[in-house]
Structures are given as C-alpha cells and as structure tokens.
Design an enzyme around this catalytic site. Structure first.
Site: not given
Ligand code: GNR
Ligand code: NI
Length: 175
Positions: A46, A51, A94-95, A136-137, A140
C-alpha cells in the site's frame, strides 16, 4: 512515469492532513501511476500520496502475493463507513519507517467508500490483510502512523533511532 523518493520519519510532512480531491483528472491519474510504480518498486502492499510528499487523499493498494496476478486498487478520498467490533492483530510495517515491524490491533472488517479513477463512487468490504492495509493507508491521510497504535515506549524508541539516522545523513550531506 517514475519511482519517487519515499518520505521517511521523522519528516513532519507525514503528520499533515491530506486534502480531498474534487475531481479525477490527468494529473491525478499521473500521480496514481507514480504511486503504483513506487509501491511495486519498494516493494509494498500500500501507499498513501503523502509518502511521496503529495498531501492529497489518494491511496494505492495491492495485497496480491508474489507470484500471484497483480490486483491494483486506487482509492480517491477513501472513508471508512462501517467497522466490525471484532478486532484482529497483524504485524504491520510502513515504507516510511523502513524495516520496523510491530503488532497492531484494528477492526477485522471494514466497509470503505471511495472514488475510483473514473470519478465514480464505489464501496468495498474488506477483511484480512486488505482491511488492515486500507486502515493503515487512511491513517496516513490523517497524519497518523502505525506506531501511534503501539506503546509510547516502543514508539519513542523507534522515532529516536530514525531521528539519529536523519541527523547523521544531514551531517554527511552538509560536510
Ligand atoms: O508494505 C506495507 N506492508 C504492510 C504490512 C502490514 C500492514 C500494513 C502495511 S502497509 C505497508 C506499506 C505502507 O507503508 N503503506 O502506507
Ligand atoms: Ni505506511
């Protein structure tokens, strides 16, 4: 089309509230293309526009596993309309916080309303990894990171570590 640099903590842009889009035009489609390219390159499941430094309510997701066919999903102005009482725990990453993973508890199932790339309203029901990822997104887009859902002790520790690395990089660049 290009892979864009990722914004990493403690960059304050990650705390911005992203702005809703009024319509889907060529500029938005170009942004989404860059987001997919950046997300697949990382690789991640995601990505939120902030980001890559763009404070707009745009999310890309693909939870297909390696070797499976791609299933790209682009969400404009996504909103959670219902969330289950039942919770589930996933180890999140999270990236913007590279190579840090921690368990987070969230609603197990959510209904999400969003605009698609044709400017049409859509609703999806998500469970499992997709439910976790979409929450999660959307976090953000509201300046919230998954580390905000873990203990303060763990959060402070990881922020401190990334702050130190950022300062070292700054010093190297300046020297
Ligand atoms: O790549 C991602 N893996 C992930 C694993 C578990 C829960 C959420 C994520 S999102 C993350 C990529 C990211 O930072 N998205 O904002
Ligand atoms: Ni993230």
């Amino acid at each position: 089309m290009s892979v864009r640099p990722l914004v990493i903590i403690p960059d304050s842009r990650l705390r911005l509230i992203s702005e809703p889009l009024v319509r889907v035009d060529a500029k938005v489609r170009a942004l989404v293309e860059d987001m997919f390219e950046t997300m697949y390159d990382a690789p991640g499941i995601g990505l939120a526009a902030i980001q890559i430094g763009v404070p707009e309510r745009v999310v890309t997701i693909d939870t297909a596993r390696e070797g499976e066919e791609r299933s790209p999903l682009a969400l404009i102005n996504p909103e959670i309309v219902t969330a289950s009482e039942e919770l589930s725990v996933y180890q999140e990453g999270c990236l913007s916080i590279p190579e840090y993973y921690e368990d987070v508890e969230r609603p197990a199932r959510v209904t999400v309303r969003f605009m698609d790339l044709n400017g049409e309203m859509q609703e999806i029901e998500a469970d499992g990894l997709l439910a976790t990822c979409v929450q999660h997104e959307i976090d953000h887009l509201n300046g919230v990171l998954f580390i905000d859902h873990i203990s303060k002790l763990k959060r402070d520790r990881v922020v401190k570590r990334f702050t130190k690395v950022a300062k070292e990089k700054e010093r190297e660049a300046g020297a």
